[in-house]
Structure formats: structure tokens, C-alpha cells
Design an enzyme around this catalytic site. Structure first.
Site, short mmCIF file in Angstrom:
data_model
loop_
_atom_site.label_atom_id
_atom_site.label_comp_id
_atom_site.label_asym_id
_atom_site.label_seq_id
_atom_site.Cartn_x
_atom_site.Cartn_y
_atom_site.Cartn_z
N CYS A 1 3.40 -0.47 -106.02
CA CYS A 1 3.08 0.04 -107.35
C CYS A 1 3.96 1.23 -107.69
CB CYS A 1 1.60 0.44 -107.44
SG CYS A 1 1.12 1.10 -109.05
N CYS B 1 2.16 4.07 -109.50
CA CYS B 1 1.27 4.85 -108.63
C CYS B 1 2.05 5.82 -107.75
CB CYS B 1 0.47 3.92 -107.72
SG CYS B 1 -0.41 2.59 -108.56
N ASP B 2 3.18 5.37 -107.20
CA ASP B 2 3.81 6.11 -106.12
C ASP B 2 5.20 6.65 -106.42
OD1 ASP B 2 1.57 5.53 -104.57
OD2 ASP B 2 2.42 3.66 -103.83
#
Length: 310
Positions: A134, A137-138
Site C-alpha cells: 500500500c 499507507c507507507d
């Protein structure tokens, strides 16, 4: 046979949020945890974009907090996996792996989607240690780092473009010489000076040390030679698989297998059966959007049960 007014299948952010809302409405929902209690967030070391946690929170801790909150409002959690369902009549029947059967007046499906993996050495053990599925997300954690994006479709191009906001270099690795992405997505990625290319390369192994990922070993499909591409992070962008196998086609899905819901609701094609989270979301796939859709499913479910006088 055990009977419940509402059964929630899955315990990611969507399922547990639904459990919190139904619990507060005195519906005493049963939550069946499935094979990965807590969902994909349990494999995420740091969640930095969930509102209310200015210093971030670990994925397992966030899900544990949600679980405790659901318990507080009267939800019951049960270990196990649903293997098939009978949705032909109400009450619906759920068949569990261990042979038990449960009936329910309503069902909320929040079984999520599983990111497709490469199936190579070093991959699974480095999830959260440099291997990610992701970018949204990261990506923030890879400022001024070298990153590899594996994939050749629209998602891979989109994630490569997004990651250039943080990384010093983003290298796209794809096992074919031709990309599957649409022309406009390819053109956008190729026009970004931070994006470099290693096409016609087959990933063989994620290489890491005690501090995390250091590179990706690949095979040049033209020469057969192996090479090591150095990188601080590897993002897998080869698609997701919605976890709907246990439904055996009993509910309508789109061409990728995601459950379809009526626009603006969580209602599936069968009254009393609702869907939320990544199992019906092929676009956003974020913890906060999953939680929001879990709220929607709980409110829709509560309204359905009230109107049916059950």
C-alpha cells in the site's frame, strides 16, 4: 442451532466498526474473526494516517483497541472461518469450518481483500520491514529512499507516481517487456524523471538484512542472467483478490470479484445481507474508508431489522 439477529463476518476496521455500532444499538452482534483476525492492519507496523492518533499507532494496537471497544458494547467475537452460506431464505445459515452452523436474521460481510503476492523467498517475512502492498499507507516512511514498484498495470503506474513524492528514485520492475497499464497512465509515469524502468525482469528473491530490505534479486528474461537491484523498499502492485470464495457466487460481483452494493448504501443483492470494507471497495482500500463503510453497514442493518420487525 445457534441464532443471532446480526452476524458480522470479518474483523478488520470495517467489521469491528460495524460491531461497535450494532453493539451500541443493543443488537448484540456476533463477529466471526476469520483466518486473519484484525485484517491486513495486523501486518502493518505503523499506521500514521488514521485520525485521532497524532503520533501514529501500530496496526495491531489499533485493531486491538477496536476489538476492546466492540466488546465494551456487547459484541461477541468468535474464532473460526465461514466456509459457505445459505442465503436462499431467512434466517440465513452460515456453515463454519469446524462443522458448526449458525443462523442469522442479517449478515454483514467484511471479509476484505488479500493483496496478491509474488511467492518468492524473503517476501512474506519482510512485510512491514520494507515490503509493502500500500503506497498510500507507507510511502511517507520512504523519504529520500530508493524504492521498487513491482507490477505493470494501472495500479503500479499510479503507485509509482505517488511514491515519487517521497522517494529519491522509483524503479518499476515488470516481468514482461510490455506494460498492461493504459496509455495515459504509462505516459504519465514515463514522463516522471524520478521513475526508472527494469522491464522484462522476473523477481526471484527479496534481499534483506537485520535492518530490513536492501534489494530485489531479478532474472533478466532476455539474457537469463540474475542481477540485484538495490532498494530500501519494495511495493507490490500486482492486484488484490477479494475474499468472497465462501459465497460461491451467491451475491453479485463486478468483473474483478468485488461485491456490488446499491449506490450510497451497503445493501447487496439480497435484502438483509450487507457488505463493507475492502471486499466491496476496489478503489480506496484505506483503514478509515473501511471503518466508515462499516458504520454504514451497521446503520443499514439496524434499519433493516427494525423495519422487518425482527
Amino acid at each position: 442451532m445457534e441464532h443471532h439477529r446480526a452476524v458480522i463476518i470479518g474483523t478488520g476496521p470495517a467489521g469491528l466498526t460495524a460491531a461497535i455500532y450494532l453493539g451500541r444499538a443493543n443488537m448484540t452482534p456476533l463477529v466471526i474473526e476469520g483466518i486473519q483476525p484484525g485484517g491486513q492492519l495486523t501486518t502493518t507496523t505503523e499506521v500514521d494516517n488514521f485520525p485521532g492518533f497524532p503520533d501514529g499507532i501500530s496496526g495491531p494496537e489499533l485493531m486491538d483497541n477496536m476489538r476492546k471497544q466492540a466488546f465494551r458494547f456487547g459484541a461477541t467475537l468468535r474464532a473460526g472461518r465461514v466456509t459457505k452460506v445459505d442465503l436462499s431464505k431467512r434466517p440465513f445459515t452460515l456453515y463454519l469450518e469446524e462443522g458448526d452452523m449458525i443462523t442469522a436474521d442479517s449478515i454483514i460481510i467484511s471479509t476484505g481483500a488479500t493483496a496478491k503476492k509474488l511467492g518468492i523467498p524473503g517476501e512474506l517475512e519482510n512485510i512491514g520491514k520494507g515490503v509493502s502492498v500500500c503506497a498510500t499507507c507507507d510511502g511517507f516512511f520512504f523519504r529520500n529512499k530508493k524504492i521498487i514498484v513491482v507490477g505493470g498495470g494501472d495500479t503500479a503506474m499510479e503507485e509509482a507516481q505517488f511514491l515519487t513524492r517521497f522517494a529519491s528514485e522509483v524503479r518499476v520492475v515488470h516481468r514482461r517487456n510490455e506494460l498492461k497499464a493504459s496509455k495515459i497512465m504509462q505516459d504519465n509515469a514515463r514522463g516522471n524523471q524520478k521513475v526508472t524502468w527494469s522491464l522484462n525482469r522476473t523477481p526471484l528473491e527479496v534481499v534483506a538484512d537485520t535492518n530490513g530490505v536492501t534489494g530485489l534479486k531479478v532474472r533478466n528474461n532476455e539474457t537469463g542472467e540474475e542481477e540485484l537491484i538495490q532498494a530500501d523498499g519494495i511495493f507490490l502492485a500486482i492486484g488484490h483478490e477479494p475474499n468472497t470464495g465462501f459465497l460461491e457466487g451467491k451475491l453479485p460481483t463486478d468483473e474483478l470479484g468485488y461485491l456490488q452494493v446499491q449506490p450510497g448504501t451497503s445493501q447487496t443483492g439480497i435484502p438483509g445481507v450487507f457488505a463493507c470494507g475492502d471486499v466491496q471497495d476496489r478503489i480506496y482500500r484505506q483503514a478509515i474508508t473501511s471503518a466508515g463503510s462499516g458504520c454504514m453497514a451497521a446503520l443499514d442493518c439496524e434499519r433493516f431489522l427494525s423495519e422487518s420487525h425482527e
